[in-house]
Design a protein around this motif. Structure first.
Motif, PDB file in Angstrom:
ATOM      1  N   TRP A  58      11.437   2.470  -8.817  1.00 28.64           N
ATOM      2  CA  TRP A  58      11.466   1.427  -8.096  1.00 28.64           C
ATOM      3  C   TRP A  58      11.445   1.969  -7.457  1.00 28.64           C
ATOM      4  O   TRP A  58      11.491   3.070  -7.057  1.00 28.64           O
ATOM      5  N   PHE A  59      11.899   1.305  -6.110  1.00 29.21           N
ATOM      6  CA  PHE A  59      11.738   1.705  -4.400  1.00 29.21           C
ATOM      7  C   PHE A  59      12.218   1.064  -4.089  1.00 29.21           C
ATOM      8  O   PHE A  59      12.970  -0.049  -4.247  1.00 29.21           O
ATOM      9  N   LEU A  60      13.373   1.475  -2.927  1.00 23.83           N
ATOM     10  CA  LEU A  60      14.047   0.676  -1.907  1.00 23.83           C
ATOM     11  C   LEU A  60      14.302   1.196  -0.376  1.00 23.83           C
ATOM     12  O   LEU A  60      14.341   2.385  -0.281  1.00 23.83           O
ATOM     13  N   THR A  61      13.192   0.621   0.028  1.00 27.49           N
ATOM     14  CA  THR A  61      12.148   0.618   1.580  1.00 27.49           C
ATOM     15  C   THR A  61      13.339  -0.011   2.685  1.00 27.49           C
ATOM     16  O   THR A  61      13.662  -1.272   2.121  1.00 27.49           O
ATOM     17  N   LYS A  66       6.377  -2.954  10.818  1.00 32.52           N
ATOM     18  CA  LYS A  66       6.232  -1.361   9.337  1.00 32.52           C
ATOM     19  C   LYS A  66       5.026  -0.694   9.940  1.00 32.52           C
ATOM     20  O   LYS A  66       4.374  -0.226   9.176  1.00 32.52           O
ATOM     21  N   GLN A  67       5.327  -0.236  11.051  1.00 32.84           N
ATOM     22  CA  GLN A  67       3.819   0.430  11.369  1.00 32.84           C
ATOM     23  C   GLN A  67       4.719   2.117  11.464  1.00 32.84           C
ATOM     24  O   GLN A  67       4.062   2.489  11.498  1.00 32.84           O
ATOM     25  N   SER A  68       6.064   2.567  11.561  1.00 29.47           N
ATOM     26  CA  SER A  68       6.302   3.627  11.717  1.00 29.47           C
ATOM     27  C   SER A  68       6.579   3.322   9.716  1.00 29.47           C
ATOM     28  O   SER A  68       6.679   2.973   9.365  1.00 29.47           O
ATOM     29  N   PRO A  69       6.636   5.276   9.274  1.00 25.89           N
ATOM     30  CA  PRO A  69       6.956   6.121   8.059  1.00 25.89           C
ATOM     31  C   PRO A  69       8.372   5.456   7.913  1.00 25.89           C
ATOM     32  O   PRO A  69       9.425   5.366   8.575  1.00 25.89           O
ATOM     33  N   PRO A  70       8.664   4.949   6.652  1.00 28.77           N
ATOM     34  CA  PRO A  70      10.102   4.121   6.564  1.00 28.77           C
ATOM     35  C   PRO A  70      10.938   5.049   5.681  1.00 28.77           C
ATOM     36  O   PRO A  70      10.537   6.173   6.016  1.00 28.77           O
ATOM     37  N   ILE A  71      11.908   4.777   5.560  1.00 30.59           N
ATOM     38  CA  ILE A  71      13.239   5.589   4.642  1.00 30.59           C
ATOM     39  C   ILE A  71      13.269   4.722   4.009  1.00 30.59           C
ATOM     40  O   ILE A  71      13.155   3.376   3.715  1.00 30.59           O
ATOM     41  N   LYS A 125       0.850  -1.364  -0.158  1.00 35.25           N
ATOM     42  CA  LYS A 125       0.291  -0.279   0.028  1.00 35.25           C
ATOM     43  C   LYS A 125       0.720   1.345   0.199  1.00 35.25           C
ATOM     44  O   LYS A 125       0.696   2.099  -0.765  1.00 35.25           O
ATOM     45  N   LEU A 126       1.666   0.890   1.072  1.00 35.68           N
ATOM     46  CA  LEU A 126       2.876   2.548   0.885  1.00 35.68           C
ATOM     47  C   LEU A 126       3.166   2.695  -0.879  1.00 35.68           C
ATOM     48  O   LEU A 126       2.782   3.742  -1.024  1.00 35.68           O
ATOM     49  N   PHE A 127       3.875   1.990  -1.935  1.00 32.92           N
ATOM     50  CA  PHE A 127       4.955   2.164  -2.246  1.00 32.92           C
ATOM     51  C   PHE A 127       3.269   2.530  -3.325  1.00 32.92           C
ATOM     52  O   PHE A 127       3.262   3.748  -4.468  1.00 32.92           O
ATOM     53  N   LEU A 128       2.333   2.438  -3.658  1.00 34.36           N
ATOM     54  CA  LEU A 128       1.701   2.109  -4.209  1.00 34.36           C
ATOM     55  C   LEU A 128       1.110   3.683  -4.265  1.00 34.36           C
ATOM     56  O   LEU A 128       0.504   4.652  -5.193  1.00 34.36           O
ATOM     57  N   SER A 129       0.705   3.786  -3.088  1.00 34.18           N
ATOM     58  CA  SER A 129       0.414   5.982  -2.328  1.00 34.18           C
ATOM     59  C   SER A 129       1.622   6.387  -2.529  1.00 34.18           C
ATOM     60  O   SER A 129       0.883   7.953  -3.504  1.00 34.18           O
ATOM     61  N   LEU A 130       2.837   6.087  -2.762  1.00 38.96           N
ATOM     62  CA  LEU A 130       3.437   7.346  -3.240  1.00 38.96           C
ATOM     63  C   LEU A 130       3.917   7.185  -4.347  1.00 38.96           C
ATOM     64  O   LEU A 130       3.684   8.327  -5.561  1.00 38.96           O
ATOM     65  N   ALA A 131       3.446   6.570  -5.479  1.00 42.65           N
ATOM     66  CA  ALA A 131       2.864   6.936  -6.981  1.00 42.65           C
ATOM     67  C   ALA A 131       1.550   7.328  -7.543  1.00 42.65           C
ATOM     68  O   ALA A 131       1.698   7.515  -8.413  1.00 42.65           O
ATOM     69  N   LEU A 132       0.297   6.973  -6.743  1.00 38.81           N
ATOM     70  CA  LEU A 132      -0.708   8.012  -6.929  1.00 38.81           C
ATOM     71  C   LEU A 132      -0.689   9.098  -7.783  1.00 38.81           C
ATOM     72  O   LEU A 132      -0.979   9.125  -8.461  1.00 38.81           O
ATOM     73  N   GLY A 133       0.695   9.668  -7.358  1.00 34.41           N
ATOM     74  CA  GLY A 133       0.996  11.200  -7.687  1.00 34.41           C
ATOM     75  C   GLY A 133       1.302  11.621  -8.460  1.00 34.41           C
ATOM     76  O   GLY A 133       1.695  12.593  -9.036  1.00 34.41           O
ATOM     77  N   TYR A 134       1.425  10.739  -9.519  1.00 31.75           N
ATOM     78  CA  TYR A 134       2.291  10.268 -10.532  1.00 31.75           C
ATOM     79  C   TYR A 134       1.440   9.845 -11.764  1.00 31.75           C
ATOM     80  O   TYR A 134       0.885   8.774 -11.174  1.00 31.75           O
ATOM     81  N   ALA A 135       0.574  10.725 -12.419  1.00 34.40           N
ATOM     82  CA  ALA A 135       0.096   9.379 -13.542  1.00 34.40           C
ATOM     83  C   ALA A 135       0.824   8.933 -14.233  1.00 34.40           C
ATOM     84  O   ALA A 135       2.130   8.786 -14.389  1.00 34.40           O
ATOM     85  N   ALA A 136      -0.103   7.978 -15.518  1.00 39.06           N
ATOM     86  CA  ALA A 136       1.051   7.119 -15.809  1.00 39.06           C
ATOM     87  C   ALA A 136       2.265   7.507 -17.177  1.00 39.06           C
ATOM     88  O   ALA A 136       1.761   8.859 -17.295  1.00 39.06           O
ATOM     89  N   PHE A 137       3.082   6.674 -16.884  1.00 39.14           N
ATOM     90  CA  PHE A 137       4.124   7.376 -17.677  1.00 39.14           C
ATOM     91  C   PHE A 137       4.165   7.572 -19.397  1.00 39.14           C
ATOM     92  O   PHE A 137       2.780   6.093 -19.000  1.00 39.14           O
ATOM     93  N   LEU A 138       4.206   8.598 -20.262  1.00 39.70           N
ATOM     94  CA  LEU A 138       4.853   8.465 -21.355  1.00 39.70           C
ATOM     95  C   LEU A 138       5.286   7.636 -21.533  1.00 39.70           C
ATOM     96  O   LEU A 138       6.657   7.089 -21.470  1.00 39.70           O
ATOM     97  N   THR A 139       5.451   6.874 -23.177  1.00 42.73           N
ATOM     98  CA  THR A 139       6.470   6.117 -23.674  1.00 42.73           C
ATOM     99  C   THR A 139       6.986   6.996 -24.643  1.00 42.73           C
ATOM    100  O   THR A 139       5.984   7.895 -25.153  1.00 42.73           O
ATOM    101  N   SER A 140       8.951   6.976 -24.768  1.00 37.38           N
ATOM    102  CA  SER A 140       9.483   8.213 -24.937  1.00 37.38           C
ATOM    103  C   SER A 140       9.475   6.709 -26.336  1.00 37.38           C
ATOM    104  O   SER A 140       8.949   6.517 -26.500  1.00 37.38           O
ATOM    105  N   GLN A 141      10.079   8.554 -27.707  1.00 33.28           N
ATOM    106  CA  GLN A 141       9.846   8.348 -28.809  1.00 33.28           C
ATOM    107  C   GLN A 141      11.757   7.298 -28.750  1.00 33.28           C
ATOM    108  O   GLN A 141      12.339   7.305 -28.322  1.00 33.28           O
ATOM    109  N   SER A 142      11.691   6.865 -30.101  1.00 32.85           N
ATOM    110  CA  SER A 142      13.304   5.854 -29.767  1.00 32.85           C
ATOM    111  C   SER A 142      14.138   6.360 -30.329  1.00 32.85           C
ATOM    112  O   SER A 142      14.634   7.647 -30.774  1.00 32.85           O
TER     113      SER A 142
END
Length: 260
Positions: free
Chosen positions: A161-164, A171-176, A2-19
């Protein structure tokens, strides 16, 4: 998760870059000494990905996590970062590999018993790879490689990617954590030809000159793991890390992939 998904909710779906068609660096003369080559391993950053910006963070602070030990340097992702107005930090880098390796400075050791986890998400914020990380016996630079049985990264798609690090077993307190984006790209055939005839140190320089951060760093880090006292490799490592502002990580040891 849930933490990772909530962290990513602020970002829209990424756009695919051109070649991408990457510039071909000036040929590296075979008559250059190793020391001269090492001084050429400097990163040339590519243009940032299209909007929305990738966001992210290279440093994992403990201001909101009183249970965590205060350490310096902090948990650090060895990845370039840029700033977008007004206050957005973008942490991202290119690779040519389907299963790349990422590098981090880990200040916490196995004695702390902090649960630690690496997660990779696709452009729709779906976790596609998740792995518990064993903390090392001493602080240092660690590598996390996507195994061959993990989903392979597609060309021109961005992955988050996330390294937490959790500072309590429950895992009750906010992570680093640190967070960023990695994108697989194709390179110019002329650059590929250069790589095929280059030494490993030359390959690192070629990758760096073409903005392929993760491959440049991995190639050089693996060379240093084999010969940590080589002065030319030390110079190359210093130049590459200082080129993205990680001066405080230069002298930290590069640990074996599996620390006991």
């Amino acid at each position: 998760m849930k933490l990772f998904l909530s962290l990513a909710l602020g970002y829209a779906a990424f756009l695919t870059s051109q070649s991408l068609v990457l510039a071909v660096p000036a040929p590296v003369s075979s008559t250059h000494s190793k020391k001269t080559l090492a001084q050429t391993v400097r990163f040339s950053p590519p243009q940032p990905p299209p909007s929305p910006p990738p966001g992210g963070r290279t440093r994992g602070g403990a201001r909101r996590t009183p249970l965590c030990l205060e350490v310096k340097p902090q948990l650090t992702a060895l990845v370039p970062s840029t700033e977008s107005p007004p206050t957005v930090t973008n942490v991202w880098g290119w690779t040519t590999k389907t299963n790349p390796t990422l590098w981090f400075y880990m200040p916490y050791t196995k004695d702390s018993a902090y649960p630690t986890e690496f997660v990779l998400q696709d452009q729709q914020s779906n976790p596609i790879y998740q792995q518990a990380i064993a903390l090392p016996s001493q602080p240092g630079v660690i590598s996390i490689s996507l195994p061959t049985n993990a989903p392979k990264m597609d060309v021109n798609k961005q992955y988050r990617w996330f390294l937490t690090v959790y500072c309590d077993q429950q895992k009750q307190s906010p992570p680093i954590y640190v967070e960023g984006v990695i994108q697989r790209v194709n390179i110019n055939p002329k650059v590929t030809q250069q790589l095929q005839t280059a030494t490993p140190l030359q390959q690192s320089a070629i990758y760096a000159q073409n903005g392929i951060w993760h491959d440049a760093l991995t190639t050089l880090a693996q060379l240093r793991q084999k010969d940590p006292q080589d002065k030319a490799l030390k110079t190359a490592w210093r130049d590459l890390l200082t080129s993205i502002g990680l001066d405080d990580i230069v002298a930290k040891p590069i640990l074996p992939e599996k620390s006991e």
